[in-house]
Write an enzyme that holds these catalytic residues in place. Structure first.
Site, PDB file in Angstrom:
ATOM      1  N   ASP A 134       0.809  -1.223   0.000  1.00 36.30           N
ATOM      2  CA  ASP A 134       0.000   0.000   0.000  1.00 36.30           C
ATOM      3  C   ASP A 134       0.838   1.268   0.000  1.00 36.30           C
ATOM      4  OD1 ASP A 134      -2.514  -0.734  -0.388  1.00 36.30           O
ATOM      5  OD2 ASP A 134      -3.236  -0.410   1.645  1.00 36.30           O
TER       6      ASP A 134
ATOM      7  N   ASP B 244     -11.549  38.543 -31.744  1.00 33.91           N
ATOM      8  CA  ASP B 244     -10.954  37.230 -32.012  1.00 33.91           C
ATOM      9  C   ASP B 244     -11.696  36.106 -31.299  1.00 33.91           C
ATOM     10  OD1 ASP B 244      -9.018  38.130 -33.661  1.00 33.91           O
ATOM     11  OD2 ASP B 244      -7.501  38.367 -32.095  1.00 33.91           O
TER      12      ASP B 244
ATOM     13  N   GLY C  47      -7.292  22.969 -32.527  1.00 34.52           N
ATOM     14  CA  GLY C  47      -8.279  22.202 -33.286  1.00 34.52           C
ATOM     15  C   GLY C  47      -8.573  22.888 -34.602  1.00 34.52           C
ATOM     16  N   LEU C  48      -8.697  24.212 -34.556  1.00 32.10           N
ATOM     17  CA  LEU C  48      -8.992  24.976 -35.770  1.00 32.10           C
ATOM     18  C   LEU C  48      -7.840  24.847 -36.763  1.00 32.10           C
ATOM     19  CD1 LEU C  48     -11.010  27.048 -36.963  1.00 32.10           C
ATOM     20  CD2 LEU C  48      -9.577  28.843 -35.989  1.00 32.10           C
TER      21      LEU C  48
HETATM   22  S1  SF4 Z   1      -7.674  -2.380  -2.108  1.00 35.05           S
HETATM   23 FE1  SF4 Z   1      -7.165  -0.984  -0.422  1.00 35.05          FE
HETATM   24  S2  SF4 Z   1      -5.913  -2.189   0.955  1.00 35.05           S
HETATM   25 FE2  SF4 Z   1      -5.965  -3.271  -0.972  1.00 35.05          FE
HETATM   26  S3  SF4 Z   1      -4.155  -2.529  -2.073  1.00 35.05           S
HETATM   27 FE3  SF4 Z   1      -5.848  -1.229  -2.699  1.00 35.05          FE
HETATM   28  S4  SF4 Z   1      -5.744   0.481  -1.324  1.00 35.05           S
HETATM   29 FE4  SF4 Z   1      -4.539  -1.114  -0.397  1.00 35.05          FE
END
Ligand code: SF4
Length: 511
Positions: free
Chosen positions: A36, A282, A417-418
């Site tokens: 994480d 413009d 774009g123009l």
């Molecule tokens: S689902 Fe939640 S706990 Fe699992 S990796 Fe993703 S952020 Fe982390």
């Protein structure tokens, strides 16, 4: 279960991380599985911070599940406090840890540490990032501004700015712009929070007369609590756009009890360039351009107002991924005669964009991809954004300078774009055709290529597939790609030219 490829918001603990990373003296212990820590990159890469966010992860692994993950959490808490010595500790769980039910708040309290501990209950399976940020900020404000009494004497021109955060869209420069605007107008800006505030600063919040809420997604809950607990009113107008900035100043002046005479158009006339640029001849071609707007609620509503009232566009779609603010977006959409799109599914957004047939899309990083695919000009107005929307240069969205930035960033894709459209229209013109030089400004750029001996007729036969593949090359370099491939084929004695030859030639000339 929901099949998801892109998500507009992260899980709520990322919102909590944003608050911890915004502030000074706050540390966050996050009960989370190994891996994480990816969220650190949001801060160190996208926002380019020079330090890691103040977050300690427990990073438990599969084998830890057979033991006590609660002990891992307690050890991480103690180690974080010993090492970082914060003034306040946030504790909480990520999605996976939520399933373990270890109760981070109870565990941290059991450690009896000599600092305030704020437990976070963030339901990862129901709520998202912005909600997590708002809840965390509210809990911190409550913890530090709750126990203090409001002073008897309060200067009426004193105010706090609430809402800017780490990873917020242009928060860094918005704060600078609005703080300067308020100071120039005679306001006394006390605390800005959560960005760069400490827990002690939060305790000083009740010393100001009122609060300025710049980002309701983050600060609305805290501002309402401060109103209820300490009787502090707060502003409702978000100063994005020239008209909104004027109304915002008028609202703030009224809250401070200032005289009204210098508000209104004449008071700030000429402070922005958007008004004149939009009125200049413009900009006539901008009138009634169909624009589709999607983003967080604050930026989407503000963008619709600027598009319609200040640039003369026609809003052909308006939506948000934030269900919490669906009502506000619905009200705004009704003003432009469109149905609000409330969804966090980018495929719904893509379908709505296709149906609305806009000439400009204003959205997030996701809409940038969608618009690119549909070949519609696009500008980014809201998070989620990528690294290019944390620019080195001063680029607010709020205030008068913000209006200038907005004019440039919305109108430039239309101009490009123009230009592209004209180049396509005149692709048979002697200057712009496939065989012409790379740019009519550099007539000699491809002279050697043109003068190179033409390959024998046999080496210039292309298979149908190869011709089709060649058409995918942008027309302005297609002529060069054709010639180079034919020269390559002739030199190798290859005929006919196949898709493979095309790519071999490309690799050959790229060396
Ligand atoms: S689902 Fe939640 S706990 Fe699992 S990796 Fe993703 S952020 Fe982390």
């Amino acid at each position: 279960m929901k099949l998801s490829l892109w998500t507009y918001e992260g899980p709520p603990h990322v919102g909590a991380m944003r608050i911890a990373a915004s502030m000074r003296g706050v540390h966050y212990v996050l009960h989370a599985p190994q891996g994480d820590t990816y969220a650190d990159l949001l801060f160190t890469m996208i926002e380019r911070r020079s330090t890691r966010p103040p977050v300690t992860y427990t990073t438990f692994q599969a084998r830890d599940l057979s033991g006590s993950t609660a002990d891992i959490f307690k050890t991480a808490c103690q180690a974080a406090v010993d090492r970082f010595q914060p003034e306040a500790l946030l504790v909480g769980a990520s999605c996976t840890a939520e399933l373990l039910q270890d109760d981070p708040g109870g565990l941290a309290r059991a450690l009896d540490m000599p600092l305030p501990v704020i437990p976070l209950e963030l339901p990862s399976y129901q709520k998202k990032e912005n909600w997590g940020a708002a809840e965390t900020f509210y809990r911190l404000v409550r913890a530090f501004a709750g126990p203090v009494a409001r002073p008897a004497e309060i200067a009426p021109n004193s105010c706090n700015i609430l809402g800017p955060t780490a990873l917020g869209f242009r928060c860094r420069d918005d704060v600078e712009e609005i703080r300067r605007l308020l100071t120039d107008e005679g306001f006394d800006v006390r605390v800005v929070a959560p960005l760069d505030a400490s827990p002690a600063d939060l305790a000083r919040l009740p010393e100001a007369a009122f609060n300025i809420v710049l980002y309701p997604e983050i600060a609305d809950t805290a501002a309402r609590w401060l109103q209820k607990t300490h009787g502090m009113p707060f502003t409702a107008t978000i100063p994005i756009g020239v008209g909104a900035t004027r109304r915002f100043l008028a609202e703030a002046r009224a809250l401070a009890g200032f005289a009204l005479q210098s508000t209104g158009e004449s008071g700030q006339g000429g402070k922005d360039r958007l008004t004149w640029y939009a009125r200049s001849v413009d900009s006539t071609y901008l009138t009634n351009k169909r624009v589709f707007i999607f983003g967080d609620a604050t930026h989407a509503i503000a963008a619709a107002r600027i598009a319609s009232e200040e640039l003369g566009f026609r809003v052909c779609g308006l939506g948000t991924y934030m269900r919490e603010f669906a009502r506000d977006v619905r009200e705004a959409a009704a003003r432009y005669g469109v149905d609000a799109l409330i969804t966090d599914d980018h495929l719904d957004v893509e379908a709505a964009i296709v149906a609305a047939r806009p000439e400009l899309v204003l959205g997030t990083q996701m809409e940038r991809h969608i618009a690119k695919r549909l070949r519609v000009p696009c500008a980014v107005i809201s998070a989620p954004v990528h690294v290019q929307d944390f620019p080195a240069r001063y680029s607010p969205q709020m205030g008068f300078e913000g209006a200038n930035v907005i004019f440039d960033s919305w109108v430039h894709p239309l101009m490009m774009g123009l230009e592209e459209h004209l180049l396509q229209m005149f692709r048979d013109d002697f200057e712009f055709n496939d065989e012409a030089a790379a740019s009519h400004l550099h007539p000699h750029a491809t002279a050697e290529q043109v003068d190179a001996p033409a390959p024998a007729e046999a080496a210039r036969i292309w298979t149908v597939d190869a011709e089709r593949e060649l058409k995918k090359v942008p027309f302005f370099v297609r002529g060069k790609a054709r010639r180079n491939t034919e020269l390559f084929a002739a030199s190798k004695g290859i005929h006919p030219i196949t898709v493979e030859t095309l790519y071999d030639a490309k690799a050959h000339f790229a060396r």
